[in-house]
Write a protein that holds these residues in place. Sequence first.
Motif, PDB file in Angstrom:
ATOM      1  N   LYS A  18       9.434   3.670 -67.522  1.00 50.77           N
ATOM      2  CA  LYS A  18      10.538   4.258 -68.277  1.00 50.77           C
ATOM      3  C   LYS A  18      11.290   5.279 -67.428  1.00 50.77           C
ATOM      4  N   THR A  19      10.570   6.082 -66.651  1.00 51.29           N
ATOM      5  CA  THR A  19      11.198   7.071 -65.781  1.00 51.29           C
ATOM      6  C   THR A  19      12.055   6.403 -64.721  1.00 51.29           C
ATOM      7  N   LEU A  20      11.537   5.340 -64.122  1.00 50.59           N
ATOM      8  CA  LEU A  20      12.294   4.604 -63.116  1.00 50.59           C
ATOM      9  C   LEU A  20      13.538   3.970 -63.736  1.00 50.59           C
ATOM     10  N   ALA A  21      13.386   3.393 -64.927  1.00 58.61           N
ATOM     11  CA  ALA A  21      14.517   2.758 -65.599  1.00 58.61           C
ATOM     12  C   ALA A  21      15.615   3.773 -65.895  1.00 58.61           C
ATOM     13  N   LYS A  22      15.247   4.964 -66.331  1.00 51.45           N
ATOM     14  CA  LYS A  22      16.228   6.000 -66.635  1.00 51.45           C
ATOM     15  C   LYS A  22      16.905   6.501 -65.365  1.00 51.45           C
ATOM     16  N   ALA A  23      16.172   6.546 -64.250  1.00 51.37           N
ATOM     17  CA  ALA A  23      16.761   6.962 -62.981  1.00 51.37           C
ATOM     18  C   ALA A  23      17.835   5.970 -62.542  1.00 51.37           C
ATOM     19  N   ILE A  24      17.539   4.679 -62.658  1.00 56.62           N
ATOM     20  CA  ILE A  24      18.513   3.650 -62.288  1.00 56.62           C
ATOM     21  C   ILE A  24      19.729   3.717 -63.202  1.00 56.62           C
ATOM     22  N   ASN A  25      19.488   3.919 -64.492  1.00 59.68           N
ATOM     23  CA  ASN A  25      20.590   4.020 -65.442  1.00 59.68           C
ATOM     24  C   ASN A  25      21.472   5.229 -65.138  1.00 59.68           C
ATOM     25  N   THR A  26      20.854   6.342 -64.757  1.00 52.92           N
ATOM     26  CA  THR A  26      21.610   7.548 -64.410  1.00 52.92           C
ATOM     27  C   THR A  26      22.470   7.315 -63.173  1.00 52.92           C
ATOM     28  N   LEU A  27      21.901   6.694 -62.149  1.00 60.15           N
ATOM     29  CA  LEU A  27      22.647   6.431 -60.922  1.00 60.15           C
ATOM     30  C   LEU A  27      23.783   5.436 -61.146  1.00 60.15           C
ATOM     31  N   SER A  28      23.626   4.563 -62.135  1.00 61.51           N
ATOM     32  CA  SER A  28      24.680   3.589 -62.430  1.00 61.51           C
ATOM     33  C   SER A  28      25.940   4.263 -62.949  1.00 61.51           C
ATOM     34  N   LYS A  29      25.804   5.476 -63.470  1.00 63.76           N
ATOM     35  CA  LYS A  29      26.962   6.233 -63.954  1.00 63.76           C
ATOM     36  C   LYS A  29      27.712   6.897 -62.798  1.00 63.76           C
ATOM     37  N   ILE A  30      27.096   6.888 -61.609  1.00 62.59           N
ATOM     38  CA  ILE A  30      27.734   7.484 -60.433  1.00 62.59           C
ATOM     39  C   ILE A  30      28.409   6.425 -59.572  1.00 62.59           C
ATOM     40  N   LEU A  34      23.328   0.393 -55.865  1.00 60.86           N
ATOM     41  CA  LEU A  34      22.096   1.162 -55.747  1.00 60.86           C
ATOM     42  C   LEU A  34      21.528   0.971 -54.344  1.00 60.86           C
ATOM     43  N   HIS A  35      21.249   2.068 -53.667  1.00 59.09           N
ATOM     44  CA  HIS A  35      20.649   2.041 -52.334  1.00 59.09           C
ATOM     45  C   HIS A  35      19.176   2.400 -52.468  1.00 59.09           C
ATOM     46  N   VAL A  36      18.314   1.503 -52.026  1.00 61.91           N
ATOM     47  CA  VAL A  36      16.864   1.684 -52.134  1.00 61.91           C
ATOM     48  C   VAL A  36      16.276   1.808 -50.740  1.00 61.91           C
ATOM     49  N   GLU A  37      15.411   2.792 -50.562  1.00 60.84           N
ATOM     50  CA  GLU A  37      14.784   2.991 -49.254  1.00 60.84           C
ATOM     51  C   GLU A  37      13.276   3.189 -49.426  1.00 60.84           C
ATOM     52  N   PHE A  38      12.506   2.377 -48.718  1.00 61.26           N
ATOM     53  CA  PHE A  38      11.052   2.522 -48.679  1.00 61.26           C
ATOM     54  C   PHE A  38      10.686   3.377 -47.465  1.00 61.26           C
ATOM     55  N   LEU A  39      10.046   4.506 -47.712  1.00 59.12           N
ATOM     56  CA  LEU A  39       9.563   5.344 -46.617  1.00 59.12           C
ATOM     57  C   LEU A  39       8.041   5.209 -46.535  1.00 59.12           C
ATOM     58  N   ALA A  40       7.417   6.043 -45.726  1.00 61.78           N
ATOM     59  CA  ALA A  40       5.977   5.915 -45.515  1.00 61.78           C
ATOM     60  C   ALA A  40       5.194   6.135 -46.796  1.00 61.78           C
ATOM     61  N   ASP A  41       5.615   7.097 -47.616  1.00 60.45           N
ATOM     62  CA  ASP A  41       4.848   7.423 -48.813  1.00 60.45           C
ATOM     63  C   ASP A  41       5.734   7.747 -50.003  1.00 60.45           C
ATOM     64  N   GLU A  42       6.971   7.247 -50.008  1.00 60.38           N
ATOM     65  CA  GLU A  42       7.830   7.480 -51.160  1.00 60.38           C
ATOM     66  C   GLU A  42       8.931   6.431 -51.245  1.00 60.38           C
ATOM     67  N   LEU A  43       9.448   6.278 -52.448  1.00 60.21           N
ATOM     68  CA  LEU A  43      10.560   5.378 -52.714  1.00 60.21           C
ATOM     69  C   LEU A  43      11.769   6.230 -53.065  1.00 60.21           C
ATOM     70  N   VAL A  44      12.906   5.939 -52.428  1.00 55.07           N
ATOM     71  CA  VAL A  44      14.112   6.744 -52.620  1.00 55.07           C
ATOM     72  C   VAL A  44      15.221   5.865 -53.185  1.00 55.07           C
ATOM     73  N   LEU A  45      15.846   6.323 -54.267  1.00 55.54           N
ATOM     74  CA  LEU A  45      16.985   5.641 -54.872  1.00 55.54           C
ATOM     75  C   LEU A  45      18.209   6.537 -54.741  1.00 55.54           C
ATOM     76  N   ARG A  46      19.326   5.952 -54.312  1.00 53.96           N
ATOM     77  CA  ARG A  46      20.549   6.732 -54.123  1.00 53.96           C
ATOM     78  C   ARG A  46      21.759   5.970 -54.639  1.00 53.96           C
ATOM     79  N   LYS A  59      13.750  10.716 -55.773  1.00 58.23           N
ATOM     80  CA  LYS A  59      12.652  10.443 -54.852  1.00 58.23           C
ATOM     81  C   LYS A  59      11.347  10.357 -55.647  1.00 58.23           C
ATOM     82  N   PHE A  60      10.631   9.254 -55.442  1.00 58.60           N
ATOM     83  CA  PHE A  60       9.363   9.042 -56.134  1.00 58.60           C
ATOM     84  C   PHE A  60       8.240   9.067 -55.102  1.00 58.60           C
TER      85      PHE A  60
END
Length: 216
Positions: A18-30, A34-46, A59-60
């Motif tokens: 649910k938290t991830l879904a709300k983050a994507i929905n929030t970014l869709s208003k901007i 959606l830019h997704v980046e996998f790092l060593a120990d986190e997932l970043v949505l921009r 950042k998750f």
Amino acid sequence: MNNHNPVMKCSIPAPHVKTLAKAINTLSKIGEELHVEFLADELVLRAVSAQKSAFGCFKFQADFFIEFRNDYVTRSRQFAHKDAHNRFRFHMKSLLPIFKPYNAAESQLEACEIEVDSGECQMHFSFVKKCRVVHKYTVCVMETTLLQTAYTRKDTKSHVIAPARLLHDIVNHFQSKVPEITLHFQEKWFTASNYTADVPGNNKPSTSPAICDRNI
């Protein structure tokens, strides 16, 4: 799927979907992408607006997930942050229908798995439900571009940290049809104002300010 290519995979527990879904929905208003980046120990949505006037980022960290695996970073950790293999770009319209059912709690959901192979142009989403029911979706990745904004946080002169509820109340102070608001910062307070031109019987733009003190 080609097992010779590095794989990026994460598994998200049901309460966090649910938290991830709300983050994507929030970014869709901007922005529309959606830019997704996998790092060593986190997932970043921009996301960034078309005019590059607004930017959003979530950042998750690894503890947000049941499992977080990034083979590409493991093999080439030194250069991973500069490499396009970790970054993916999607149309928001492709992702919103997938996560829309999970903006609210879903009692049958157990986990969400996201997987992408660096040799593919697709990202796979699996929603694991009770009774071994799995809903699978595949989304095509757009050509990757480096996301850049016209400013940096280091260059900003004003910095505000406030409760989300306060910011929500400020926005709701204005009518939804107002196209923009102006923030004016002082040392201990700031105002948020809207300006409406061509008001009948008034030759000057009207303003409806919301004043916020630092101590609120």
